[in-house]
Design an enzyme around this catalytic site. Structure first.
Site, PDB file in Angstrom:
ATOM      1  CB  THR A 110      42.855  48.800  36.826  1.00 13.23           C
ATOM      2  OG1 THR A 110      43.678  48.084  35.602  1.00 13.23           O
ATOM      3  CG2 THR A 110      42.258  47.676  37.114  1.00 13.23           C
TER       4      THR A 110
ATOM      5  CB  ALA B  56      50.842  47.856  41.248  1.00 12.34           C
TER       6      ALA B  56
END
Lengths: 274, 267
Positions: A71, A119
């Site tokens: 990310t 996540a």
């Protein structure tokens, strides 16, 4: 339980249920008062997590829990508040699972959290943080400060240190001290700062961010810098991509500025060079 | 005697009798007409305690307590009825001294704990609420009696606003401009109601004098029988020296004489 036996967990006789409790040995949460219950430390009974976790994260293990850290997220303070820019790609190894992940968590109208690492860990604990912030507001009749909110989160994850949480987040807000930006991660680190970037693409983002950063940036210049930094990270980092989600934290709360596909940015910047 | 209990998850489990069972029942229970007698008895204990007065001005807050006569052989310093909870918050109480010690300790810890988790000093309201919640817990706990004290909590919030709060054994708390607890509280409160004005609040000296005047209603005159503390915005708690108190008392007595003279002349 099939999964438990595959994972090699050996449950003690009589405690064959995997129930929530206060660590080892307790029969269940004792409802002393609501205050204590909200701070209860939920952990599977009968297992020492920190010692057993290595079994799963070990490369040679048959059962592997693989954490995705791919990310790029960034945030920086400037004279008109805080800019938050993130990518939107989720990967499982070389497979792109999604290009439309929301990596900015809207805790409340004046607090934002970013997501990097696991996540589920990020979104779950930031939602717990949202609940704690709201309770604070109701009890104290005033908004929680960014320092306090980030510390609440840092203290929660510190309790689980060594148990495999993976979370690198930035808590962004505006309180009576002005714009606030804190970096909090699952190692228990909590840092106050003006510029942060988190994730596999952060190295690339820092390059662009640091070279263009000034406290006195105009609002549109700040938006451009945030987008540009994410774009460059997505360009070079395989695990970042999708769209750039851009937020601006102002005195009156946050606004979502834009959502731009990185491909669009690619051709736009290419054209600028000519 | 074998009997069963139902635990939190709804399971029926056999229950072995223990010594502690006899104390498991709450001491504070409702009476048929809705009173919590233990709490009311605790309030009676408070009424027997030495008087404490608090007055809030615009720029300072004053706490005054009645100091009971010290025995000849007793060292004076060990009798402290005004306690500092943090740099900007102080507490005075009326009632059981030993109970107060416990509460003060817990409050002091909470002040620092709050600073650690929230990175801000406590507001006066927050610490008052914490103390009040603690008191309430003890009115609803197994085998425990309520705290036998009321407290007056003074201080300044981070934004500079002065506050004066009062808590009582039931766990309720309220904010006051001026209040008193302990012996003869009713008389002193009436005095305060008569003499507290906005003009008094504006002047630092008048605020201090009002607290002293209120205390003088029940205490034998003399700085020896009073302990007075003043909290000013941004400054540490100041315990007034006996000379300073004497100065104020002399001023008060002079004013009273002048008042008496004026009245005589009118006649």
């Amino acid at each position: 339980m099939a999964l438990a036996s595959v994972c090699g967990f050996d449950f003690k006789a009589g405690k064959s249920k995997l129930s929530l409790g206060f660590g080892e040995g307790f029969g269940g949460p004792s409802a002393v008062d609501a205050l204590a219950a909200s701070q209860s430390f939920t952990v599977p009974q009968g297992i020492d997590i920190s010692q057993n976790l290595a079994r799963f994260t070990d490369e040679k293990s048959d059962v592997k829990i693989h954490f995705d850290h791919g990310t790029t997220t960034l945030a920086f303070k400037f004279k008109d508040g805080v800019i938050v820019a993130v990518d939107s790609r989720a990967t499982a190894g070389p497979y792109i699972a999604s290009q439309t992940v929301k990596k900015v968590i809207e805790i409340n109208p004046y607090l934002l959290g970013t997501m990097a690492g696991g996540a589920a860990d990020c979104s779950f604990w930031e939602r717990v943080l949202a609940q704690q912030c709201r309770v604070y507001e109701l009890r104290n009749k005033t908004r929680i400060s960014v320092a306090a909110a980030s510390k609440l989160l840092a203290n929660i994850v510190y309790d689980y240190k060594g148990m495999g949480l993976s979370m690198g987040t930035m808590i962004v807000g505006w309180d009576k001290r002005g714009p606030g930006l804190y970096y909090v991660d699952s190692d228990g680190e909590r840092l106050d700062g003006s510029v942060f970037s988190v994730g596999s693409g952060s190295v690339y983002a820092y390059g662009v961010l640091d070279s263009g950063y000034k406290w006195d940036l105009a609002v549109d210049e700040a938006y451009d810098l945030g987008k540009r930094a994410i774009y460059h990270a997505t360009h070079r980092d395989a695990y970042s991509g999708g769209v750039v989600n851009l937020y601006h934290m102002r005195e009156t709360g946050w606004i979502k500025v834009s959502q731009t596909d990185v491909q669009e940015l690619h051709f736009k910047y290419k054209a600028e060079k000519k | 005697m074998r009997h069963h209990t139902i635990d939190i998850s709804g399971c029926l489990t056999p229950h072995k009798s223990k010594m502690s069972d006899r104390y498991d029942r709450a001491i504070t229970v409702f009476s048929p007409d809705g009173h919590l007698f233990q709490v009311e008895y605790a309030q009676e204990a408070v009424k027997k305690g030495s008087t404490a007065v608090g007055v809030r001005g615009d720029n300072l807050v004053v706490l005054g307590v009645e100091k009971k006569a010290v025995a000849k052989l007793q060292e004076e310093r060990t009798v402290r009825k005004i306690a500092l909870l943090d740099e900007h918050v102080a507490l005075a109480f009326a009632g059981l001294t030993a109970d107060a010690r416990i509460l003060i300790n817990r409050a002091r810890i909470e002040c620092q704990s709050h600073k650690l988790t929230v990175e801000d000093p406590v507001t006066v309201e927050y610490i008052t609420r914490h103390i009040a919640q603690l008191k309430q817990k003890y009115t609803q706990s197994n085998g425990r009696r309520p705290f036998g004290l009321s407290s007056l909590i003074i201080g300044f919030d981070f934004d500079g606003t002065p506050h004066l709060y009062q808590t009582d054994p039931s766990g309720t708390y309220h904010e006051w401009k001026a209040n008193t607890i302990g012996r003869s509280a009713k008389t002193v409160r009436e005095f305060l109601e008569k003499h507290y004005t906005d003009e008094v609040a504006v002047s630092d000296t008048e605020t201090i004098k009002l607290a002293l005047k209120a205390l003088l209603e029940v205490v034998q005159s003399g700085a020896k029988n009073m302990e007075v503390a003043v909290m000013r915005r941004g400054k540490p708690l100041q315990m007034l020296e006996s000379e300073e108190i004497e100065k104020y008392i002399t001023e008060i007595e002079k004013e009273r004489e002048e008042e008496a003279e004026k009245k005589k002349q009118k006649k």
